[in-house]
Design an enzyme around this catalytic site. Structure first.
Site, short mmCIF file in Angstrom:
data_model
loop_
_atom_site.label_atom_id
_atom_site.label_comp_id
_atom_site.label_asym_id
_atom_site.label_seq_id
_atom_site.Cartn_x
_atom_site.Cartn_y
_atom_site.Cartn_z
N ASP A 252 60.14 47.30 11.47
CA ASP A 252 58.85 47.51 12.13
C ASP A 252 57.76 46.67 11.48
OD1 ASP A 252 59.95 49.70 13.80
OD2 ASP A 252 60.14 50.71 11.87
N HIS A 280 60.03 56.08 11.98
CA HIS A 280 60.58 54.96 12.75
C HIS A 280 60.81 55.46 14.18
CE1 HIS A 280 62.78 51.42 13.89
NE2 HIS A 280 63.84 52.15 14.21
#
Ligand code: LMR
Length: 440
Positions: A252, A280
């Site tokens: 990410d 996440h």
């Protein structure tokens, strides 16, 4: 040439003689000891592995037990080669071997990752490694294929490859555990169901790490939902410091850096201090308040606050899902690269002033985030495998509100897996509008 060996988890002098073992490991074929007919106790001690060494003679394929084992009992064929490997290491200025366990080792992510590990690009050109690969009953044959390809690659730093389906064997003495294997969410499966199925895998793997891994093993959980899987894992491994468990949010971070670089018209190496806060999942918070481009706060370079708050944020949150739509499966190569980045961030000193994101245990955090969950936060490392949380961050109302949403999601996930963390009965009240990156 690829060679195989059978060794115990003890010293070379305790190595089993070939005639003790009814089905010796043949070149390029290693298998679980339980299938060989040895007793349970022998099975617990056995570890089947393949060593790779360039320019070596081929191990005998048949007969399984050599006709003359009397003159050379301690040193026959591949076993001698193993000892030669150790002598060989002494002539090099190499560090001592480290053992890296990888679960889901026959999967797509691992197929990228293992070759990076073996090449030396992760731990360095003077770091020999052993790869201990965990698969499932179903993937065992594919796992042999992976081991064969590793052997055929003749990586000098790759000294051993072992495969198996029992985490209590495969995790033996490992100093790194890269937990990639998890079930993807199937059609019609509730998110609570995914948490339960994968949670059970990570509870078992936590117990196995607790029983057999190095006491200072570093664990990176990749299988989704990775934050809560990491929490389950650490709760089931009370003898390993909770600080050693990570949930992978580096992918990410990389995605966020790329989007900022694109918008600012710079190359992505100019973006630093990129924090991903939280889970996440689609509640993750890519932090444009503290991030910098060429050392200057992002908001001074990209003056379009609306874009930062909406398009940028959502693009990062949903990138995994968009990739699944394009590929028809989850990201694999970029995930492997981000695992490499995550490890390298722990084994090399963080550049002055910068930090990296990783999902870690929240106890003692200075940001006011709820304790006892695994939350992505900004960290720095001296390069010793450990890390400290970065304290020089600012948090405004926008950031705080977003962080709270991801925190609420993780607290709900935690309630949902209470039966797997030893905290009583599970109660699932997951917020409906939050998903894994691949779920939307
Ligand atoms: C990703 O971020 O690419 C994956 O975690 C997506 C997913 O849900 O598998």
């Amino acid at each position: 040439m690829a060679l195989s060996k059978i060794s115990t988890s003890h010293t070379p002098s305790q190595t089993l003689k070939p005639n003790f073992y009814s089905k010796p490991c043949v070149p390029l074929q290693c298998y679980d000891a339980r299938r060989s007919g040895v007793s349970l106790e022998q099975h617990r001690k056995l570890r089947i592995s393949c060593s790779v060494a360039p320019n070596q003679v081929q191990a005998p394929v048949a007969p399984a037990v050599p006709s003359d084992t009397t003159s050379n009992r301690d040193c026959y064929g591949v076993f001698c080669t193993t000892y030669d490997l150790k002598a060989d290491e002494k002539t090099k200025s190499w560090k001592s071997l480290i053992k890296i366990a990888v679960s889901g080792a026959a999967g797509m992510i691992s197929n990228h990752l293992l070759f990076k590990l073996a090449s030396g690009e992760v731990f360095g050109p003077d770091q020999p490694i052993a790869l201990q690969l965990l698969g499932s009953e179903r993937s065992l044959q594919a796992l042999e294929g992976v081991a064969m390809e590793l052997e055929d690659s003749l990586y000098p730093l790759l000294r051993e490859v072992s495969i198996g389906i029992n985490p209590y064997e495969v995790f033996q003495d490992c100093e790194w555990a890269l937990l990639i294997g998890a079930k993807p969410r199937g059609p019609g499966m509730e998110r609570a169901g995914l948490l339960d199925i994968n949670g059970q895998i990570f509870a078992e793997q936590g117990k196995a790490l607790n029983a057999v891994a190095s006491r200072n093993v570093k664990v990176i959980v990749v299988g989704n939902p990775c934050n809560t899987n990491a929490l389950i894992c650490l709760k089931n491994a009370p003898n390993i410091p909770a600080k050693n468990f990570h949930a992978l949010t580096r992918l990410d971070e990389n995605r966020a850096k790329c989007q900022l670089a694109l918008k600012a018209g710079v190359f992505y190496d100019k973006v630093s201090n990129m924090t991903i806060w939280g889970n996440h999942s689609t509640t993750q918070v890519p932090d444009f308040l503290n991030a910098k481009i060429n050392g200057i706060p992002v908001k001074e370079v990209i003056k379009d606050t609306k874009w930062l708050e909406t398009e940028f944020t959502e693009r990062v949150q949903k990138r995994g899902g968009v990739l699944i739509q394009k590929w028809g499966r989850s990201s694999a190569a970029s995930t492997a690269v981000s695992i490499v980045d995550a490890i390298r961030s722990l084994v090399t000193p963080t550049p002055e002033g910068d930090w990296f994101s990783t999902g870690v245990y929240t106890n003692g955090n200075p940001y006011g985030i709820a304790e006892d969950i695994v939350f992505s936060m900004p960290c720095r490392s001296k390069g010793d495998g450990d890390y400290e949380l970065a304290k020089d961050v600012i948090i405004d109302d926008f950031l705080r509100e977003r962080i709270k949403k991801s925190e609420a999601e993780l607290l709900a996930e935690k309630r949902c897996v209470a039966h797997l963390t030893g905290e009583g009965n599970a109660f699932c009240d997951l917020p409906e509008d939050t998903m894994l990156p691949g779920e939307q």
